[in-house]
Enzyme design. Structure first.
Site, short mmCIF file in Angstrom:
data_model
loop_
_atom_site.label_atom_id
_atom_site.label_comp_id
_atom_site.label_asym_id
_atom_site.label_seq_id
_atom_site.Cartn_x
_atom_site.Cartn_y
_atom_site.Cartn_z
N PRO A 10 0.79 -1.22 0.00
CA PRO A 10 0.00 0.00 0.00
C PRO A 10 0.83 1.28 0.00
O PRO A 10 1.85 1.38 0.68
CB PRO A 10 -0.83 -0.10 1.27
CG PRO A 10 -0.16 -1.11 2.11
CD PRO A 10 0.55 -2.04 1.19
N TYR A 23 10.95 9.06 1.46
CA TYR A 23 10.96 8.06 0.40
C TYR A 23 11.66 8.49 -0.89
O TYR A 23 11.77 7.71 -1.82
CB TYR A 23 9.52 7.64 0.07
CG TYR A 23 8.82 7.03 1.26
CD1 TYR A 23 9.13 5.75 1.68
CD2 TYR A 23 7.85 7.74 1.96
CE1 TYR A 23 8.50 5.19 2.78
CE2 TYR A 23 7.21 7.17 3.05
CZ TYR A 23 7.53 5.90 3.46
OH TYR A 23 6.91 5.34 4.54
N ASP A 85 1.61 -15.81 7.16
CA ASP A 85 1.19 -17.19 6.87
C ASP A 85 1.42 -17.55 5.41
O ASP A 85 1.87 -18.65 5.10
CB ASP A 85 -0.29 -17.38 7.21
CG ASP A 85 -0.55 -17.39 8.72
OD1 ASP A 85 0.42 -17.51 9.50
OD2 ASP A 85 -1.74 -17.28 9.11
N GLU A 96 12.31 -9.16 2.77
CA GLU A 96 11.53 -7.98 3.17
C GLU A 96 12.38 -6.73 2.95
O GLU A 96 13.54 -6.69 3.33
CB GLU A 96 11.18 -8.14 4.65
CG GLU A 96 10.44 -7.00 5.27
CD GLU A 96 10.18 -7.23 6.77
OE1 GLU A 96 9.80 -6.25 7.42
OE2 GLU A 96 10.37 -8.36 7.27
N ILE A 99 12.23 1.05 2.42
CA ILE A 99 13.01 2.16 1.88
C ILE A 99 13.63 2.97 3.01
O ILE A 99 14.81 3.32 2.97
CB ILE A 99 12.13 3.02 0.96
CG1 ILE A 99 11.69 2.20 -0.25
CG2 ILE A 99 12.86 4.31 0.54
CD1 ILE A 99 10.58 2.82 -1.07
N SER A 100 12.84 3.26 4.03
CA SER A 100 13.33 4.03 5.17
C SER A 100 13.83 3.07 6.25
O SER A 100 13.54 1.88 6.23
CB SER A 100 12.22 4.91 5.74
OG SER A 100 11.21 4.10 6.33
N ARG A 109 6.21 1.12 13.95
CA ARG A 109 6.90 0.59 12.78
C ARG A 109 8.11 -0.27 13.15
O ARG A 109 8.73 -0.87 12.29
CB ARG A 109 7.37 1.73 11.87
CG ARG A 109 6.25 2.54 11.27
CD ARG A 109 6.79 3.57 10.29
NE ARG A 109 5.81 4.59 10.00
CZ ARG A 109 4.87 4.49 9.07
NH1 ARG A 109 4.78 3.41 8.33
NH2 ARG A 109 4.02 5.49 8.87
#
Length: 140
Positions: A10, A23, A85, A96, A99-100, A109
């Site tokens: 998202p 970003y 899952d 995974e 960017i930040s 976060r």
């Protein structure tokens, strides 16, 4: 030739305009050709969705035939047991990406629900993190 899916969650469709201080100013559509030229030996596929179920559907679609998935799950990173899952059910490795540096941001976060299912995690290197993740998947 290895096949890798880059999967963005998202709000990552807004890269280049969304919070450029965090970003950057480059859209992912502008960055994808850079990745493809950097990894000519890899068949890179790209998909983005703001919908959790669509991310799961895409991972299930490729997770048994592709060589890896580079996943930036966006905010779903911190909330989605369903993504975890799914990742655990796949044959291919998932890396995974953030960017930040999520550990320098809001406390919510700091915890990833999906990391436990991933081969590795890259965060804080901007868009270059995708390159690092592709290298990680390619060398596994």
């Amino acid at each position: 030739m290895k096949k890798i899916l880059i999967l963005n969650g998202p709000n990552l469709n807004l890269l280049g305009v969304r919070e450029p201080g965090i970003y950057g100013t480059c859209s992912f559509d502008d960055y994808l050709p850079v990745l493809r030229s950097r990894f000519p030996e890899v068949e890179l596929h790209y998909y983005q969705s703001n919908v959790e179920g669509e991310l799961i559907n895409k991972m299930q679609e490729v997770g048994f035939t592709f060589d890896g998935i580079v996943l930036n799950a966006g905010a779903y990173t911190h909330t989605s047991v369903a993504l975890l899952d799914c990742i655990r059910s796949l044959r291919c490795p998932v890396v995974e990406v953030h960017i930040s540096n999520v550990h320098q941001r809001e406390e919510f976060r700091h915890h990833s629900m999906i990391s436990a299912g991933c081969k590795g995690v890259v965060c804080g290197f901007g868009l270059k993190g995708y390159e690092l993740a592709i290298e990680g998947v390619s060398n596994s």
